[in-house]
Design a protein around this motif. Structure first.
Motif, PDB file in Angstrom:
ATOM      1  N   GLN A 296       7.670   2.801  -3.724  1.00 35.21           N
ATOM      2  CA  GLN A 296       7.617   3.301  -2.351  1.00 35.21           C
ATOM      3  C   GLN A 296       8.889   4.044  -1.960  1.00 35.21           C
ATOM      4  O   GLN A 296       8.907   4.777  -0.980  1.00 35.21           O
ATOM      5  N   ASN A 297       9.958   3.821  -2.705  1.00 38.23           N
ATOM      6  CA  ASN A 297      11.255   4.430  -2.399  1.00 38.23           C
ATOM      7  C   ASN A 297      11.920   4.897  -3.694  1.00 38.23           C
ATOM      8  O   ASN A 297      12.855   4.276  -4.197  1.00 38.23           O
TER       9      ASN A 297
ATOM     10  N   ARG B 108       6.081   6.341   2.339  1.00 35.66           N
ATOM     11  CA  ARG B 108       6.429   6.532   0.929  1.00 35.66           C
ATOM     12  C   ARG B 108       7.460   7.661   0.828  1.00 35.66           C
ATOM     13  O   ARG B 108       7.254   8.745   1.363  1.00 35.66           O
TER      14      ARG B 108
ATOM     15  N   ASP C 174      11.237   0.468  -7.232  1.00 35.11           N
ATOM     16  CA  ASP C 174      10.379   0.457  -6.053  1.00 35.11           C
ATOM     17  C   ASP C 174       9.604   1.775  -5.961  1.00 35.11           C
ATOM     18  O   ASP C 174      10.196   2.818  -5.668  1.00 35.11           O
TER      19      ASP C 174
ATOM     20  N   ASP D 204       0.837  -1.193   0.000  1.00 38.42           N
ATOM     21  CA  ASP D 204       0.000   0.000   0.000  1.00 38.42           C
ATOM     22  C   ASP D 204       0.871   1.241   0.000  1.00 38.42           C
ATOM     23  O   ASP D 204       2.069   1.196   0.242  1.00 38.42           O
ATOM     24  N   SER D 205       0.228   2.399  -0.245  1.00 36.67           N
ATOM     25  CA  SER D 205       0.989   3.639  -0.320  1.00 36.67           C
ATOM     26  C   SER D 205       1.549   4.046   1.036  1.00 36.67           C
ATOM     27  O   SER D 205       2.487   4.824   1.106  1.00 36.67           O
TER      28      SER D 205
ATOM     29  N   GLU E 250      -2.365   9.029   2.833  1.00 35.39           N
ATOM     30  CA  GLU E 250      -1.961   8.135   1.758  1.00 35.39           C
ATOM     31  C   GLU E 250      -1.160   8.842   0.671  1.00 35.39           C
ATOM     32  O   GLU E 250      -0.349   8.213  -0.010  1.00 35.39           O
TER      33      GLU E 250
END
Length: 272
Positions: A95-96, A65, A93, A2-3, A35
């Motif tokens: 998220q990163n 995030r 990725d 998820d975010s 989010e």
């Protein structure tokens, strides 16, 4: 993924409130990260090939995030190669997100931070040294005053509260506290650790003072503190843990940097 991590989602927080009660959740420091929130982590790099992979993994593991901005300040070791390898390894990725910046001549920490700040697009920007002295697991706690709407800037203090710290140099500690005291005399802030690495800024606030920043090296710390004070930003300070390096382990700051810090405190206190 998820975010945001489940432990900071709205659904998780509501569940905890049902189980524990809202007042208990607040006392425990539980809160919700929106989010759409993005944290910009700016990492100046100079001869950190031995620790770079470890610190990047620690930053990536923080359940927020992020965009991670690595700025190589013309390292003489293999830091630049390590950066490229890590970007290839983790580049997909969402998220990163990773951004790599390079200086073709060594300009100093302050210059590297300005380069990274200019690339930052997150809601909040944090400074992270490439060594292992500061623990990225503290990010979420440091973010809370900003996300609660109480602060524009947060400093993570090594001398506030009961967080653990490695026992090292007495005179180095006294020097830091003297510089903080002198800075406070001019800024009228009551900080306990002006020289800390961990400084978080709402990006809008950082953008306001970024064109004014001038110091290329360790004079960045007293200068940015003076700029923050003069801009009237709301400043919070929170305790952080600290595992300092010895000079044999690669610590770079020395007495000459302390003298420059005094000059910067006077300069930006009187004339900037």
């Amino acid at each position: 993924m998820d975010s945001v991590a489940p432990s900071y989602s709205a659904a998780w927080y509501e569940q905890m409130c049902v189980l524990l009660g809202e007042s208990t959740c607040k006392a425990l420091g539980f809160f919700v990260i929106p989010e759409d929130f993005l944290l910009s982590v700016v990492i100046p790099v100079y001869n950190e090939e031995k620790t770079l992979a470890t610190i990047l993994l620690a930053v990536r593991n923080v359940p927020i995030r992020k965009e991670i901005i690595l700025v190589d300040d013309c390292s003489k070791d293999a830091s630049r190669d390590v950066m490229k390898e890590l970007a290839e390894k983790y580049g997909d990725d969402p998220q990163n997100q990773m951004k790599l910046c390079y200086h073709e001549v060594n300009r100093g920490k302050g210059a590297a931070l300005r380069t990274g700040f200019a690339e930052a697009t997150g809601n909040v920007v944090i400074v992270q040294d490439a060594d292992l002295e500061y623990d990225p697991n503290e990010y979420t706690r440091l973010l809370k005053p900003i996300l609660d709407g109480k602060a524009d800037v947060v400093y993570g203090s090594r001398f506030l509260g009961d967080q653990p710290h490695r026992v090292l140099y007495f005179w180095h500690s006294m020097g830091n506290q003297f510089l903080t005291f002198l800075s406070n005399c001019f800024t009228n802030l009551n900080l306990t650790d002006m020289e800390t690495c961990y400084k978080l800024f709402r990006r809008e606030c950082l953008q306001e003072i970024l064109p004014q920043l001038q110091q290329d090296r360790f004079g960045f710390e007293p200068e940015v503190t003076a700029r923050v004070a003069k801009a009237g930003f709301r400043v919070y300070e929170m305790s952080v843990s600290y595992s300092g390096r010895s000079y044999a382990e690669g610590k770079k700051i020395g007495w000459k940097d302390g003298c420059k810090a005094i000059w910067c405190i006077l300069k930006y206190g009187f004339w900037a």
